[in-house]
Design a protein around this motif. Structure first.
Motif, PDB file in Angstrom:
ATOM      1  N   THR A 218     -19.243   9.675  -2.701  1.00  0.00           N
ATOM      2  CA  THR A 218     -19.226   9.946  -4.137  1.00  0.00           C
ATOM      3  C   THR A 218     -17.817   9.889  -4.723  1.00  0.00           C
ATOM      4  O   THR A 218     -17.650   9.930  -5.933  1.00  0.00           O
ATOM      5  N   ARG A 219     -16.824   9.807  -3.874  1.00  0.00           N
ATOM      6  CA  ARG A 219     -15.431   9.609  -4.314  1.00  0.00           C
ATOM      7  C   ARG A 219     -14.788   8.567  -3.419  1.00  0.00           C
ATOM      8  O   ARG A 219     -14.748   8.730  -2.200  1.00  0.00           O
ATOM      9  N   VAL A 220     -14.317   7.489  -4.013  1.00  0.00           N
ATOM     10  CA  VAL A 220     -13.749   6.380  -3.261  1.00  0.00           C
ATOM     11  C   VAL A 220     -12.381   6.034  -3.849  1.00  0.00           C
ATOM     12  O   VAL A 220     -12.245   5.885  -5.067  1.00  0.00           O
ATOM     13  N   VAL A 221     -11.381   5.916  -2.978  1.00  0.00           N
ATOM     14  CA  VAL A 221     -10.054   5.486  -3.408  1.00  0.00           C
ATOM     15  C   VAL A 221      -9.795   4.097  -2.837  1.00  0.00           C
ATOM     16  O   VAL A 221      -9.886   3.890  -1.621  1.00  0.00           O
ATOM     17  N   VAL A 222      -9.497   3.144  -3.728  1.00  0.00           N
ATOM     18  CA  VAL A 222      -9.179   1.773  -3.325  1.00  0.00           C
ATOM     19  C   VAL A 222      -7.684   1.569  -3.540  1.00  0.00           C
ATOM     20  O   VAL A 222      -7.235   1.386  -4.675  1.00  0.00           O
ATOM     21  N   PRO A 223      -6.875   1.611  -2.469  1.00  0.00           N
ATOM     22  CA  PRO A 223      -5.426   1.472  -2.625  1.00  0.00           C
ATOM     23  C   PRO A 223      -4.988   0.013  -2.498  1.00  0.00           C
ATOM     24  O   PRO A 223      -5.778  -0.869  -2.183  1.00  0.00           O
ATOM     25  N   GLY A 224      -3.699  -0.214  -2.765  1.00  0.00           N
ATOM     26  CA  GLY A 224      -3.092  -1.483  -2.398  1.00  0.00           C
ATOM     27  C   GLY A 224      -3.297  -2.628  -3.349  1.00  0.00           C
ATOM     28  O   GLY A 224      -3.342  -3.783  -2.921  1.00  0.00           O
ATOM     29  N   ILE A 225      -3.406  -2.376  -4.651  1.00  0.00           N
ATOM     30  CA  ILE A 225      -3.456  -3.462  -5.624  1.00  0.00           C
ATOM     31  C   ILE A 225      -2.015  -3.819  -5.966  1.00  0.00           C
ATOM     32  O   ILE A 225      -1.284  -2.998  -6.535  1.00  0.00           O
ATOM     33  N   PRO A 226      -1.542  -5.012  -5.635  1.00  0.00           N
ATOM     34  CA  PRO A 226      -0.116  -5.316  -5.790  1.00  0.00           C
ATOM     35  C   PRO A 226       0.280  -5.597  -7.226  1.00  0.00           C
ATOM     36  O   PRO A 226      -0.553  -5.951  -8.064  1.00  0.00           O
ATOM     37  N   LYS A 227       1.572  -5.465  -7.499  1.00  0.00           N
ATOM     38  CA  LYS A 227       2.111  -5.809  -8.806  1.00  0.00           C
ATOM     39  C   LYS A 227       2.149  -7.327  -8.967  1.00  0.00           C
ATOM     40  O   LYS A 227       1.950  -8.076  -8.006  1.00  0.00           O
ATOM     41  N   GLY A 228       2.412  -7.773 -10.187  1.00  0.00           N
ATOM     42  CA  GLY A 228       2.523  -9.201 -10.430  1.00  0.00           C
ATOM     43  C   GLY A 228       1.315  -9.773 -11.136  1.00  0.00           C
ATOM     44  O   GLY A 228       0.358  -9.067 -11.469  1.00  0.00           O
ATOM     45  N   GLY A 229       1.358 -11.094 -11.344  1.00  0.00           N
ATOM     46  CA  GLY A 229       0.294 -11.761 -12.066  1.00  0.00           C
ATOM     47  C   GLY A 229      -0.877 -12.135 -11.188  1.00  0.00           C
ATOM     48  O   GLY A 229      -0.898 -11.870  -9.982  1.00  0.00           O
ATOM     49  N   GLY A 230      -1.873 -12.761 -11.817  1.00  0.00           N
ATOM     50  CA  GLY A 230      -3.078 -13.149 -11.107  1.00  0.00           C
ATOM     51  C   GLY A 230      -4.259 -12.269 -11.474  1.00  0.00           C
ATOM     52  O   GLY A 230      -4.176 -11.387 -12.326  1.00  0.00           O
ATOM     53  N   LEU A 231      -5.369 -12.509 -10.811  1.00  0.00           N
ATOM     54  CA  LEU A 231      -6.627 -11.811 -11.100  1.00  0.00           C
ATOM     55  C   LEU A 231      -6.802 -10.603 -10.196  1.00  0.00           C
ATOM     56  O   LEU A 231      -6.478 -10.645  -9.005  1.00  0.00           O
ATOM     57  N   ARG A 232      -7.333  -9.495 -10.768  1.00  0.00           N
ATOM     58  CA  ARG A 232      -7.697  -8.306 -10.007  1.00  0.00           C
ATOM     59  C   ARG A 232      -9.142  -7.954 -10.393  1.00  0.00           C
ATOM     60  O   ARG A 232      -9.415  -7.587 -11.537  1.00  0.00           O
ATOM     61  N   ARG A 233     -10.066  -8.067  -9.449  1.00  0.00           N
ATOM     62  CA  ARG A 233     -11.479  -7.822  -9.741  1.00  0.00           C
ATOM     63  C   ARG A 233     -12.010  -6.716  -8.846  1.00  0.00           C
ATOM     64  O   ARG A 233     -11.932  -6.794  -7.622  1.00  0.00           O
ATOM     65  N   LEU A 234     -12.555  -5.684  -9.487  1.00  0.00           N
ATOM     66  CA  LEU A 234     -13.159  -4.559  -8.777  1.00  0.00           C
ATOM     67  C   LEU A 234     -14.621  -4.869  -8.487  1.00  0.00           C
ATOM     68  O   LEU A 234     -15.358  -5.327  -9.365  1.00  0.00           O
ATOM     69  N   LEU A 235     -15.067  -4.599  -7.256  1.00  0.00           N
ATOM     70  CA  LEU A 235     -16.463  -4.741  -6.866  1.00  0.00           C
ATOM     71  C   LEU A 235     -16.976  -3.381  -6.405  1.00  0.00           C
ATOM     72  O   LEU A 235     -16.339  -2.715  -5.573  1.00  0.00           O
ATOM     73  N   VAL A 236     -18.121  -2.967  -6.945  1.00  0.00           N
ATOM     74  CA  VAL A 236     -18.714  -1.679  -6.581  1.00  0.00           C
ATOM     75  C   VAL A 236     -20.185  -1.898  -6.258  1.00  0.00           C
ATOM     76  O   VAL A 236     -20.910  -2.538  -7.022  1.00  0.00           O
ATOM     77  N   ALA A 237     -20.627  -1.358  -5.128  1.00  0.00           N
ATOM     78  CA  ALA A 237     -22.032  -1.438  -4.722  1.00  0.00           C
ATOM     79  C   ALA A 237     -22.631  -0.046  -4.676  1.00  0.00           C
ATOM     80  O   ALA A 237     -21.979   0.913  -4.244  1.00  0.00           O
TER      81      ALA A 237
END
Length: 434
Positions: A218-237
């Motif tokens: 019920t609580r999830v931490v997703v670490p490690g999204i780097p700085k800079g450009g480009g796409l960042r897409r979150l997926l949740v199931a």
């Protein structure tokens, strides 16, 4: 004596004396009181570890044991299985600057497990190869299920896969779910255990291995999204039978906040939902903290910049409470560390390719902030993290600048195999009742 007994008070007095003597003897000879049962999990040392990496002939694998780092070469294309004492870590990196599989790709050798979750692009947008290995001496029966935006899409084709002792099986997920553009893959065993890995090659370019996500929570931490450009897409199931109303907060280098227009995400039961968080984190190194009344699993797809962008993945992972280690790193490796709640502190130690352990140093992470720290090392090395204070999550990021686009790969900092938490045990007859 006869007169004493015939006295109306004599017999009761004898009874009182006898009872006092009996209870006195029982008190003196009573057994020592049992210690109270533990109220929570107990931290115990890991005695032995088995890890498995997908095979690649002549590929070099780095193997870390506490205080030492060695290199081995795969003799065949079969899976690489290594066994050792607690603390064992292994993994490898590949690098290609041209071709369909251009990019950096890193894989952590995983333990055989009864259940594994993976999140990433689906077979409609990528070549996804699932690797299942039974490293045990007993057979295993595995179920592979693929969830997409529309729900469970894999049908019965992946149910009841028998994997013999020592057997390795590679599955093209296009044969199970050809239309899925994003997916969550569940690999569970009816009996036995299997080690799971999945390699993706995007149709648009970029290659990497999917890291295992934590168990539904019920609580999830997703670490490690780097700085800079480009796409960042979150997926949740949401793998259960109840819809998930997910609250999302970002923890960046400068602030902890709800992303405007992306504060919540509704995930119908048994499906996967995708959310573009690129502008929400505004190019900063960050982590995402997800809360939901219904258990969920989550991950993030990271696509870099350039004419031919590479791809990397991170996923929900436990904190560094048990420590962590990454066996395969090279010059330029960075740690993305996030402290949730209170300020955090970790100890970092580098172990070089020749097995020399360098002096450790400490890193402090402000409360509800993310730090992007370059590892002080050159060449090939292992990096070991030990918790000191706070609730800290992290990822090792490897990047390489290239004229046609940045090459990158990420590895969430999984719990070290030095310690494990055993659940509390209770003495109850119910364990033997039908």
């Amino acid at each position: 004596m006869k007169a004493f007994v015939e006295n109306r008070f004599g017999l009761p007095a004898l009874v009182v004396v006898a009872l006092a003597a009996m209870y006195g003897i029982a008190y003196v000879t009573r057994p020592a009181p049992l210690p109270p049962p533990p109220t929570g999990p107990t931290k115990v040392a890991v005695e032995s570890v088995t890890t498995v990496c997908p095979g690649a002939k002549d590929r070099r694998v780095d193997v870390y044991l506490p205080g030492s780092l060695t290199t081995e070469t795969m003799e065949s294309g079969g899976p690489y299985v290594t066994k050792g004492p607690g603390g064992l870590e292994a993994g490898y990196l590949t690098r290609a600057t041209s071709g369909a599989a251009r990019g950096l790709a890193g894989v952590r050798c995983t333990e055989p497990a009864p259940a594994t979750w993976l999140l990433g692009p689906g077979p409609a947008d990528a070549d996804v190869r699932l690797h299942l290995t039974n490293a045990d001496k007993a057979p295993a029966l595995a179920d592979v299920q693929v969830y997409a935006v529309e729900g469970l899409v894999s049908g019965a084709a992946g149910i009841g896969l028998e994997i013999k002792p020592g057997e390795h099986r590679e599955i093209d997920l296009k044969t199970l779910a050809p239309s899925a553009d994003v997916m969550a893959v569940s690999v569970t065993t009816t009996f036995g255990r299997v080690a799971v890995a999945a390699r993706t090659v995007l149709e648009s370019g970029g290659v990497d291995w999917l890291p295992a996500a934590g168990t539904p929570a019920t609580r999830v931490v997703v670490p490690g999204i780097p700085k800079g450009g480009g796409l960042r897409r979150l997926l949740v199931a949401a793998p259960g039978e109840t819809d998930a109303a997910v609250q999302i907060r970002a923890v960046s280098e400068d602030a902890e906040y709800a992303m405007k227009g992306r504060e919540t995400l509704d995930v119908p039961a048994g499906t996967v939902a995708a959310l573009d968080v690129t502008t929400g984190i505004a190019g900063s190194a960050a982590a995402l903290v997800l809360t939901s009344p219904t258990p969920i699993v989550a991950g993030v797809t990271i696509i870099g910049t350039g004419e031919k962008p590479d791809v990397a993945y991170t996923a929900g992972t436990p904190s560094l409470a048990l420590g962590s280690a990454v066996a395969r790193n090279t010059t330029g490796a960075r740690l993305l560390l996030t402290a949730v709640g209170a300020a955090g502190k970790v100890r970092v130690q580098v172990v070089g390719a020749k097995g020399k352990a360098e002096s450790p140093y400490e890193l402090e992470i402000p409360a509800d902030r993310t730090r992007d720290v370059r590892v002080k090392a050159k060449g090939d090395f292992a990096v070991v993290l030990t918790p000191i204070a706070g609730e800290v999550y992290g990822t090792r990021l490897q990047e390489e600048r290239h004229k046609s686009g940045t090459l990158l790969t990420a590895q969430p900092l999984a719990p070290a195999r030095t310690w494990t938490m055993l659940p509390a045990l209770t003495d109850t007859p119910r364990v033997v009742l039908p």
